[in-house]
Design an enzyme around this catalytic site. Structure first.
Site, PDB file in Angstrom:
ATOM      1  N   ASN A  11       0.881  -1.177   0.000  1.00 15.47           N
ATOM      2  CA  ASN A  11       0.000   0.000   0.000  1.00 15.47           C
ATOM      3  C   ASN A  11       0.911   1.219   0.000  1.00 15.47           C
ATOM      4  O   ASN A  11       1.529   1.538   1.012  1.00 15.47           O
ATOM      5  CB  ASN A  11      -0.901  -0.021   1.248  1.00 15.47           C
ATOM      6  CG  ASN A  11      -1.754   1.236   1.362  1.00 15.47           C
ATOM      7  OD1 ASN A  11      -1.768   2.058   0.450  1.00 15.47           O
ATOM      8  ND2 ASN A  11      -2.445   1.383   2.481  1.00 15.47           N
ATOM      9  N   LYS A  13       0.107   4.233  -0.174  1.00 18.57           N
ATOM     10  CA  LYS A  13      -0.516   5.417   0.431  1.00 18.57           C
ATOM     11  C   LYS A  13      -0.278   6.626  -0.490  1.00 18.57           C
ATOM     12  O   LYS A  13      -0.205   6.459  -1.706  1.00 18.57           O
ATOM     13  CB  LYS A  13       0.000   5.611   1.860  1.00 18.57           C
ATOM     14  CG  LYS A  13      -0.164   4.309   2.673  1.00 18.57           C
ATOM     15  CD  LYS A  13      -0.041   4.475   4.140  1.00 18.57           C
ATOM     16  CE  LYS A  13      -0.256   3.107   4.810  1.00 18.57           C
ATOM     17  NZ  LYS A  13      -0.244   3.150   6.249  1.00 18.57           N
ATOM     18  N   HIS A  96      -9.707   1.112   4.912  1.00 18.45           N
ATOM     19  CA  HIS A  96      -8.407   1.273   5.584  1.00 18.45           C
ATOM     20  C   HIS A  96      -8.587   2.191   6.790  1.00 18.45           C
ATOM     21  O   HIS A  96      -9.392   3.138   6.730  1.00 18.45           O
ATOM     22  CB  HIS A  96      -7.382   1.857   4.606  1.00 18.45           C
ATOM     23  CG  HIS A  96      -5.985   1.815   5.153  1.00 18.45           C
ATOM     24  ND1 HIS A  96      -5.538   2.745   6.057  1.00 18.45           N
ATOM     25  CD2 HIS A  96      -4.975   0.927   4.972  1.00 18.45           C
ATOM     26  CE1 HIS A  96      -4.287   2.436   6.386  1.00 18.45           C
ATOM     27  NE2 HIS A  96      -3.927   1.342   5.757  1.00 18.45           N
ATOM     28  N   GLU A  98      -6.976   4.594   7.832  1.00 15.41           N
ATOM     29  CA  GLU A  98      -6.790   6.026   7.542  1.00 15.41           C
ATOM     30  C   GLU A  98      -8.034   6.616   6.878  1.00 15.41           C
ATOM     31  O   GLU A  98      -8.339   7.800   7.062  1.00 15.41           O
ATOM     32  CB  GLU A  98      -5.524   6.210   6.675  1.00 15.41           C
ATOM     33  CG  GLU A  98      -4.263   5.982   7.511  1.00 15.41           C
ATOM     34  CD  GLU A  98      -3.079   5.404   6.759  1.00 15.41           C
ATOM     35  OE1 GLU A  98      -3.020   5.501   5.527  1.00 15.41           O
ATOM     36  OE2 GLU A  98      -2.191   4.827   7.438  1.00 15.41           O
ATOM     37  N   GLY A 173       2.509   2.175  10.713  1.00 12.58           N
ATOM     38  CA  GLY A 173       3.472   3.267  10.579  1.00 12.58           C
ATOM     39  C   GLY A 173       4.199   3.612  11.858  1.00 12.58           C
ATOM     40  O   GLY A 173       4.863   4.651  11.948  1.00 12.58           O
TER      41      GLY A 173
HETATM   42  P1  13P Z   1       2.978   0.293   7.579  1.00 13.43           P
HETATM   43  O1  13P Z   1       3.473  -1.016   6.982  1.00 13.43           O
HETATM   44  O2  13P Z   1       3.725   1.483   7.078  1.00 13.43           O
HETATM   45  O3  13P Z   1       2.874   0.198   9.059  1.00 13.43           O
HETATM   46  O4  13P Z   1       1.481   0.481   7.024  1.00 13.43           O
HETATM   47  C1  13P Z   1       0.588  -0.552   7.129  1.00 13.43           C
HETATM   48  C2  13P Z   1      -0.628  -0.196   6.363  1.00 13.43           C
HETATM   49  O5  13P Z   1      -1.390   0.659   6.746  1.00 13.43           O
HETATM   50  C3  13P Z   1      -0.878  -0.935   5.107  1.00 13.43           C
HETATM   51  O6  13P Z   1      -2.158  -0.674   4.624  1.00 13.43           O
END
Ligand code: 13P
Length: 249
Positions: A11, A13, A96, A98, A173
């Protein structure tokens, strides 16, 4: 045990550029070899055409990071499932954390999105996961079960057509991964819930996401109910992403 193919999905992002995407994908495709797991990258919508073209003929599938809950019409800024399908999108992330956190997506909206994706022939990757506060309050099971329950009975579709990703919000994250035991415990809860709803629960892939990296992937992926990974930060570095893919063999 687990006989289905694992799925490793990156992902990205809100990261990338035409130049960076090309370099990253060329390195991933060159390093894949005969990957025995499925591989996908969830990219920002403006890059779908570029990524579709760069991955064509490779083992890397294209995913979107979101999909509209509406079919078409006056929804400025939204991208429909049909449009994603036009660009060869195989998977769409749905719900997700977020999106739930910053865009107010409720369980109902998440279910509508999953439904739209399925109707267009795009496989939703439905994300569930508890916040740190919810974990500390002993609410993990209740929260993830509520989130999964919202998508378990989709009109005209079987839950076995979706992919589920368990992403504890506190692990996203933060560099603070769930331990393999913590992740497996939640995956077992989700599997049991799926088994109560479908005789095909064992076919459904349950991904783990949250600070998965080259160093911890193998242990997580060795758990009986972890069928792949949803990888954020580490998917932006080809060597790291390739190591995670190698760990899923
Ligand atoms: P990280 O691997 O950066 O922690 O992110 C995970 C995530 O949200 C994948 O969708």
């Amino acid at each position: 045990m687990n006989s289905k193919k694992k799925l490793i999905a990156g992902n990205w992002k809100m990261n990338g550029s035409l130049a960076a995407n090309e370099a990253l994908l060329r390195a991933i495709i060159a390093g894949l070899g005969d990957a025995v797991c499925d591989v996908a990258v969830a990219v920002p919508a403006p890059y779908l055409a570029q990524v579709q073209s760069l991955t064509s003929g490779s083992a890397v599938s294209v995913a979107s990071q979101d999909v509209s809950q509406h079919e078409a019409g006056a929804f400025t800024g939204e991208v429909s499932a049909g449009m994603l399908k036009d660009f060869g999108v195989r998977y769409a992330l749905v719900g997700h954390s977020e999106r739930r956190q910053y865009h107010g997506e409720t369980d109902v909206v998440v279910a509508e999105k999953a439904q739209r994706a399925l109707a267009a022939g795009v496989t939703p990757i439905v994300c569930v996961g508890e916040t740190l506060q919810e974990r500390e309050a002993g609410q993990t099971e209740v929260v993830v079960k509520r989130q999964l329950a919202a998508v378990i009975h989709l009109n005209g579709h079987c839950i076995s057509e979706v992919v589920v990703a368990y992403e504890p919000v506190w692990a996203i994250g933060t560099g603070r991964t769930a331990s393999p035991e913590q992740a497996q415990a939640v995956h077992a809860v989700l599997r049991a819930q799926l088994a109560a709803a479908s005789e095909h629960a064992d076919r459904i892939r349950l991904l783990y996401g949250g600070s998965m990296n080259a160093a911890n992937a193998a242990q997580l992926l060795a758990q009986p109910d972890i069928d792949g990974g949803l990888v954020g930060g580490a998917s932006l570095k080809a060597p790291d992403f390739l190591q995670i893919i190698a760990a899923a063999r």
